[in-house]
Every structure is written in C-alpha cells, then in structure tokens.
Design a protein around this motif. Structure first.
Motif, mmCIF file in Angstrom:
data_model
loop_
_atom_site.group_PDB
_atom_site.id
_atom_site.type_symbol
_atom_site.label_atom_id
_atom_site.label_comp_id
_atom_site.label_asym_id
_atom_site.label_seq_id
_atom_site.Cartn_x
_atom_site.Cartn_y
_atom_site.Cartn_z
ATOM 1 N N LEU A 81 0.813 -1.220 0.000
ATOM 2 C CA LEU A 81 0.000 0.000 0.000
ATOM 3 C C LEU A 81 0.843 1.265 0.000
ATOM 4 C CD1 LEU A 81 -2.731 -1.036 2.621
ATOM 5 C CD2 LEU A 81 -2.849 -1.197 0.117
ATOM 6 N N SER A 82 2.148 1.126 -0.267
ATOM 7 C CA SER A 82 3.049 2.270 -0.151
ATOM 8 C C SER A 82 2.775 3.382 -1.166
ATOM 9 C CB SER A 82 4.506 1.815 -0.254
ATOM 10 O OG SER A 82 4.766 1.210 -1.501
ATOM 11 N N LEU A 132 -4.425 6.715 5.447
ATOM 12 C CA LEU A 132 -3.669 5.549 5.904
ATOM 13 C C LEU A 132 -2.734 5.932 7.055
ATOM 14 C CD1 LEU A 132 -2.917 3.751 2.533
ATOM 15 C CD2 LEU A 132 -4.499 3.037 4.326
ATOM 16 N N SER A 133 -2.237 7.155 7.044
ATOM 17 C CA SER A 133 -1.337 7.601 8.110
ATOM 18 C C SER A 133 -2.042 7.710 9.461
ATOM 19 C CB SER A 133 -0.696 8.943 7.741
ATOM 20 O OG SER A 133 -1.698 9.929 7.570
ATOM 21 N N LEU A 148 0.677 3.888 11.335
ATOM 22 C CA LEU A 148 1.149 3.160 10.163
ATOM 23 C C LEU A 148 2.196 3.988 9.414
ATOM 24 C CD1 LEU A 148 0.684 0.612 8.371
ATOM 25 C CD2 LEU A 148 -1.026 1.945 7.144
ATOM 26 N N ASP A 150 5.235 4.379 6.202
ATOM 27 C CA ASP A 150 5.398 3.997 4.797
ATOM 28 C C ASP A 150 6.042 2.624 4.679
ATOM 29 O OD1 ASP A 150 4.209 6.299 3.833
ATOM 30 O OD2 ASP A 150 6.098 7.380 3.669
ATOM 31 N N LYS A 153 3.404 0.037 5.341
ATOM 32 C CA LYS A 153 2.419 -0.051 4.257
ATOM 33 C C LYS A 153 2.849 -1.061 3.193
ATOM 34 C CE LYS A 153 1.768 4.417 3.188
ATOM 35 N NZ LYS A 153 1.142 5.627 2.617
ATOM 36 N N LYS A 154 4.142 -1.281 3.050
ATOM 37 C CA LYS A 154 4.659 -2.254 2.079
ATOM 38 C C LYS A 154 4.477 -3.693 2.546
ATOM 39 C CE LYS A 154 8.203 0.699 0.121
ATOM 40 N NZ LYS A 154 9.575 0.819 -0.315
ATOM 41 N N ILE A 156 1.788 -5.098 4.314
ATOM 42 C CA ILE A 156 0.427 -5.542 4.617
ATOM 43 C C ILE A 156 0.155 -6.863 3.899
ATOM 44 C CG2 ILE A 156 -2.037 -4.941 4.423
ATOM 45 C CD1 ILE A 156 -0.342 -3.196 6.420
#
Length: 181
Positions: A81-82, A132-133, A148, A150, A153-154, A156
């Motif tokens: 999700l990055s 997302l942050s 969360l 960055d 996010k990669k 998930i």
C-alpha cells in the motif's frame, strides 16, 4: 500552448495508482472469511454473504465467555500500500460501529493496524475516506499507539473489518467497495 501539447502527449500516460476491492459490481470477496471471537471461546455470531449491492456482514456481538467481536477478513496475500495515501469505503450500517484492519502477520496476537469507520448507523449508503497515516497499531484489541508508516504499508498481508465496540448488540454492515488511492 506548449503545456497543453505536453498534456496531450503525456497526460494520458500518467498512471495514477489505485487498488479497488469491488464487492458490489465485480463480486470480489468470495474468498473473504468470517472470524468471530469463538476462536478464543466467545459466542459472537457473524456471517458474510455477497448481496446484490456488495458484501453483507451481519450478526450479533456477545460478551459471553469473554467474547466481544466479529470480523470478516480477506485472504493472506502481499498487498503493498506504499503508493497510496487514503482508502475510500462505500458502505451502510446499523447496530454497532466498525473498524478497518490492516495486518502484517498471520498470527492473531501480533500487532495490526486499525481505523474506526465513523458511520451514521442509519442504514443509508455513505462514502468514508480514511488517511492511511491515521491507522493506529493494536495488539490483542489494545491500542499500542504507533501509526502506520510507509515502511509498514509495504508489508500488509491482509485487510479486514471488525466490530469496534464491546457491547452485546445485533449489527449489519454492507460494503460496496474499498478503494485505495
């Protein structure tokens, strides 16, 4: 005029990343599963099924035997999700409040990230937009406090939705789509 020509040449090739789970039109979600507190002895009941408009998740939260949650989750699969900053969810609900979860581990007792879905509870369709942050880390239902990043996010591997208040109550949630942008 020069900028207009550049737009015509390159404007249509700009790739804006998007990830969408479409329960409504595309009927995604056939591989999503219900996970209730019965995995720890609780007696909450939840079931999910594809409807005409989306994925319908309904049931009743029970506090018996230290219960208190019902959830439905996607399959374990790497989901980077990055490239995304927000998630939009089209939904309608009655009963209790819900939260979206993002997991990085297959083991349930490891930390995961969660964000409340602040709905009206009226049963009318709504579109929520979450940063997302703003997702916060939880472990075994307790707030850990970190947000969360960055890097995370990669990593998930699973998305989900969970009831987000510990009280005995019937609930109904229908989701049309979840779109990361």
């Amino acid at each position: 005029m020069r900028y207009f020509m550049l737009f015509l040449l390159f404007g249509s090739t700009i790739n804006i990343p998007q990830l969408k789970i479409d329960f409504g039109q595309s009927k995604d979600g056939q591989n999503w599963n219900v996970i209730n507190d019965g995995v720890m002895g609780g007696l909450s009941q939840g079931q999910a099924q594809l409807s005409e408009n989306g994925l319908l998740f309904k049931g009743k939260v029970s506090l018996a035997n230290n219960g208190g949650f019902a959830s439905f989750k996607g399959p374990f699969e790497p989901t980077d999700l990055s490239d995304f900053e927000t998630v939009k969810i089209r939904l309608r609900s009655t009963g209790c409040q819900f939260a979206m979860t993002l997991e990085m581990y297959e083991r349930f007792y490891y930390p995961y990230f969660k964000h409340p879905l602040q709905t009206s509870g009226s049963g009318e369709w709504e579109i929520l937009e979450l940063k997302l942050s703003d997702f916060k880390a939880y472990q075994m239902g307790r707030l850990v406090g970190t947000k969360l990043t960055d890097k995370e996010k990669k990593e998930i591997i699973r998305l989900g939705v969970i009831t987000n208040e510990k009280r005995e109550i019937p609930f109904e949630l229908e989701i049309d789509y979840i779109s990361f942008e």
